[in-house]
Design an enzyme around this catalytic site. Structure first.
Site, PDB file in Angstrom:
ATOM      1  N   LEU A 107       0.842  -1.200   0.000  1.00 49.06           N
ATOM      2  CA  LEU A 107       0.000   0.000   0.000  1.00 49.06           C
ATOM      3  C   LEU A 107       0.876   1.248   0.000  1.00 49.06           C
ATOM      4  O   LEU A 107       1.927   1.296   0.656  1.00 49.06           O
ATOM      5  CB  LEU A 107      -0.908   0.022   1.236  1.00 49.06           C
ATOM      6  CG  LEU A 107      -1.847  -1.176   1.417  1.00 49.06           C
ATOM      7  CD1 LEU A 107      -2.844  -0.874   2.525  1.00 49.06           C
ATOM      8  CD2 LEU A 107      -2.542  -1.558   0.135  1.00 49.06           C
ATOM      9  N   GLY A 152       1.233  -5.225   1.325  1.00 47.13           N
ATOM     10  CA  GLY A 152       0.187  -5.248   0.295  1.00 47.13           C
ATOM     11  C   GLY A 152       0.655  -5.907  -1.000  1.00 47.13           C
ATOM     12  O   GLY A 152      -0.157  -6.436  -1.756  1.00 47.13           O
ATOM     13  N   ASN A 176       4.469  -7.834   6.643  1.00 45.51           N
ATOM     14  CA  ASN A 176       5.165  -7.054   7.673  1.00 45.51           C
ATOM     15  C   ASN A 176       4.353  -5.864   8.159  1.00 45.51           C
ATOM     16  O   ASN A 176       4.849  -5.055   8.927  1.00 45.51           O
ATOM     17  CB  ASN A 176       6.506  -6.546   7.124  1.00 45.51           C
ATOM     18  CG  ASN A 176       6.305  -5.505   6.035  1.00 45.51           C
ATOM     19  OD1 ASN A 176       5.318  -5.562   5.323  1.00 45.51           O
ATOM     20  ND2 ASN A 176       7.214  -4.560   5.918  1.00 45.51           N
ATOM     21  N   GLU A 177       3.105  -5.758   7.703  1.00 40.33           N
ATOM     22  CA  GLU A 177       2.357  -4.534   8.012  1.00 40.33           C
ATOM     23  C   GLU A 177       1.971  -4.408   9.474  1.00 40.33           C
ATOM     24  O   GLU A 177       1.551  -3.340   9.900  1.00 40.33           O
ATOM     25  CB  GLU A 177       1.104  -4.407   7.130  1.00 40.33           C
ATOM     26  CG  GLU A 177       0.085  -5.499   7.300  1.00 40.33           C
ATOM     27  CD  GLU A 177       0.338  -6.638   6.329  1.00 40.33           C
ATOM     28  OE1 GLU A 177       1.480  -6.814   5.876  1.00 40.33           O
ATOM     29  OE2 GLU A 177      -0.615  -7.370   6.050  1.00 40.33           O
TER      30      GLU A 177
HETATM   31  C1  LIG Z   1      -6.287  -6.311   5.092  1.00 42.84           C
HETATM   32  C2  LIG Z   1      -5.141  -5.459   5.375  1.00 42.84           C
HETATM   33  C3  LIG Z   1      -4.036  -5.763   4.474  1.00 42.84           C
HETATM   34  C4  LIG Z   1      -3.056  -4.640   4.502  1.00 42.84           C
HETATM   35  C5  LIG Z   1      -1.989  -4.891   3.595  1.00 42.84           C
HETATM   36  C6  LIG Z   1      -0.928  -4.153   3.486  1.00 42.84           C
HETATM   37  C7  LIG Z   1      -0.499  -2.974   4.274  1.00 42.84           C
HETATM   38  C8  LIG Z   1       0.640  -2.280   3.554  1.00 42.84           C
HETATM   39  O1  LIG Z   1       0.961  -2.610   2.448  1.00 42.84           O
HETATM   40  S1  LIG Z   1       1.382  -0.998   4.351  1.00 42.84           S
HETATM   41  C9  LIG Z   1       2.810  -0.664   3.313  1.00 42.84           C
HETATM   42  C10 LIG Z   1       3.949  -1.475   3.804  1.00 42.84           C
HETATM   43  N1  LIG Z   1       5.035  -1.419   2.868  1.00 42.84           N
HETATM   44  C11 LIG Z   1       6.267  -1.432   3.290  1.00 42.84           C
HETATM   45  O2  LIG Z   1       6.540  -1.451   4.470  1.00 42.84           O
HETATM   46  C12 LIG Z   1       7.312  -1.418   2.190  1.00 42.84           C
HETATM   47  C13 LIG Z   1       8.366  -0.433   2.486  1.00 42.84           C
HETATM   48  N2  LIG Z   1       9.327  -0.408   1.405  1.00 42.84           N
HETATM   49  C14 LIG Z   1      10.379  -1.247   1.315  1.00 42.84           C
HETATM   50  O3  LIG Z   1      10.541  -2.179   2.053  1.00 42.84           O
HETATM   51  C15 LIG Z   1      11.363  -0.943   0.216  1.00 42.84           C
HETATM   52  O4  LIG Z   1      11.111   0.339  -0.286  1.00 42.84           O
HETATM   53  C16 LIG Z   1      11.358  -1.959  -0.957  1.00 42.84           C
HETATM   54  C17 LIG Z   1      11.934  -3.304  -0.484  1.00 42.84           C
HETATM   55  C18 LIG Z   1       9.980  -2.168  -1.522  1.00 42.84           C
HETATM   56  C19 LIG Z   1      12.270  -1.419  -2.091  1.00 42.84           C
HETATM   57  O5  LIG Z   1      13.534  -1.099  -1.585  1.00 42.84           O
HETATM   58  P1  LIG Z   1      14.542  -0.197  -2.454  1.00 42.84           P
HETATM   59  O6  LIG Z   1      14.622  -0.721  -3.840  1.00 42.84           O
HETATM   60  O7  LIG Z   1      15.800  -0.095  -1.671  1.00 42.84           O
HETATM   61  O8  LIG Z   1      13.824   1.227  -2.569  1.00 42.84           O
HETATM   62  P2  LIG Z   1      13.716   2.384  -1.459  1.00 42.84           P
HETATM   63  O9  LIG Z   1      13.433   1.800  -0.119  1.00 42.84           O
HETATM   64  O10 LIG Z   1      14.899   3.284  -1.592  1.00 42.84           O
HETATM   65  O11 LIG Z   1      12.388   3.149  -1.931  1.00 42.84           O
HETATM   66  C20 LIG Z   1      12.382   3.908  -3.129  1.00 42.84           C
HETATM   67  C21 LIG Z   1      11.341   4.995  -2.971  1.00 42.84           C
HETATM   68  O12 LIG Z   1      10.050   4.397  -2.847  1.00 42.84           O
HETATM   69  C22 LIG Z   1       9.404   4.900  -1.665  1.00 42.84           C
HETATM   70  N3  LIG Z   1       8.543   3.846  -1.104  1.00 42.84           N
HETATM   71  C23 LIG Z   1       8.903   2.621  -0.701  1.00 42.84           C
HETATM   72  N4  LIG Z   1       7.849   1.924  -0.268  1.00 42.84           N
HETATM   73  C24 LIG Z   1       6.780   2.748  -0.383  1.00 42.84           C
HETATM   74  C25 LIG Z   1       5.393   2.603  -0.082  1.00 42.84           C
HETATM   75  N5  LIG Z   1       4.864   1.459   0.419  1.00 42.84           N
HETATM   76  N6  LIG Z   1       4.577   3.647  -0.323  1.00 42.84           N
HETATM   77  C26 LIG Z   1       5.081   4.809  -0.827  1.00 42.84           C
HETATM   78  N7  LIG Z   1       6.389   5.009  -1.132  1.00 42.84           N
HETATM   79  C27 LIG Z   1       7.221   3.988  -0.910  1.00 42.84           C
HETATM   80  C28 LIG Z   1      10.565   5.242  -0.754  1.00 42.84           C
HETATM   81  O13 LIG Z   1      10.150   6.131   0.248  1.00 42.84           O
HETATM   82  C29 LIG Z   1      11.536   5.836  -1.726  1.00 42.84           C
HETATM   83  O14 LIG Z   1      11.093   7.151  -2.015  1.00 42.84           O
HETATM   84  P3  LIG Z   1      12.136   8.324  -2.185  1.00 42.84           P
HETATM   85  O15 LIG Z   1      12.888   8.408  -0.898  1.00 42.84           O
HETATM   86  O16 LIG Z   1      11.301   9.533  -2.470  1.00 42.84           O
HETATM   87  O17 LIG Z   1      13.025   7.934  -3.329  1.00 42.84           O
END
Ligand SMILES: CCCC/C=C\CC(=O)SCCNC(=O)CCNC(=O)[C@H](O)C(C)(C)COP(=O)(O)OP(=O)(O)OC[C@H]1O[C@@H](n2cnc3c(N)ncnc32)[C@H](O)[C@@H]1OP(=O)(O)O
Length: 201
Positions: A107, A152, A176-177
């Protein structure tokens, strides 16, 4: 043969899921269409390649940097799946990512911070709609997980009938959420172990 067996299994599931419900799947469909019209997305976050001869479509998520599931993304995803659903020639759907290293980051965290209650409601409806649409699809669905797929992203893959994940120790997948205070439905952890395979790429 395997595809036919999978289709048969899937049809049984659809039979159960398509029992009339008070919410009604058609009202969900129109909600998505209305939302898309309102958002009027310009750059496609989803690319679909449909092979007429095999009856299999490949849906590639192409929303840099990490294919996060924003309202616009979810809307576009649902519309794409809906269009394929309506094409009787399409029997199978493979979901994958065009981005290197990431299938989907889950998400879009920015959708969950500083937004109005209305926008939050719209976003959560779109999340529910996505997994209901995917899970109840009449196509055989496969997630080709070619990168990290937390939260997500993992949920999206769980909605598919099968998951195949690149065998790369740098790619992580899981629910991991809970670290963000979001609880996943009971049983999804068992499901992912049962039907996930790995391959090298
Ligand atoms: C019924 C209920 C079900 C609910 C289900 C789900 C709940 C959720 O999904 S909550 C969201 C949880 N997501 C995460 O915790 C993921 C976090 N992200 C990561 O672990 C890493 O970014 C990933 C492994 C995906 C990729 O790693 P890298 O390739 O090293 O990239 P970066 O970490 O440098 O990220 C690049 C860029 O993307 C932005 N980012 C990352 N994840 C998200 C996200 N989920 N939403 C929005 N933006 C995200 C991150 O901040 C970086 O942005 P900039 O700093 O502007 O470059």
């Amino acid at each position: 043969m395997a595809l036919r067996a999978a289709l048969r299994q899937k049809c049984g599931l659809i039979g159960i899921l398509s029992q009339p419900s008070s919410s009604g799947s058609h009202s969900r469909v129109s909600a998505v269409l209305v939302s898309q019209m309102r958002n009027n997305a310009t750059s496609p976050k989803i690319k679909v390649d449909f092979n007429q001869s095999t009856g299999v479509a490949v849906l590639s998520m192409q929303s840099p940097p990490v294919n996060s599931l924003s309202l616009d993304f979810l809307t576009e995803l649902c519309i794409s799946v809906e269009k394929l659903e309506m094409d009787r020639a399409c029997r199978g759907l493979i979901i994958t990512s065009s981005l290197p290293k990431v299938f989907s980051a889950g998400l879009d965290i920015l959708e969950m911070y500083g937004k109005s209650p209305e926008r939050c409601g719209e976003f959560w409806r779109a999340v529910q709609e996505m997994w209901l649409k995917m899970y109840s699809s009449n196509m055989v669905t496969i997630a080709a997980i070619n990168g990290s797929s937390p939260a997500g992203g993992c949920l999206l893959s769980l909605t598919c009938d099968y998951r195949i994940m690149s065998d790369n120790p740098r790619y992580s997948i899981g629910l991991n959420e809970t670290l963000l205070g979001i609880v996943a439905p009971f049983g999804t952890d068992k499901n992912i172990i049962k039907n996930t395979h790995t391959c090298s790429n």
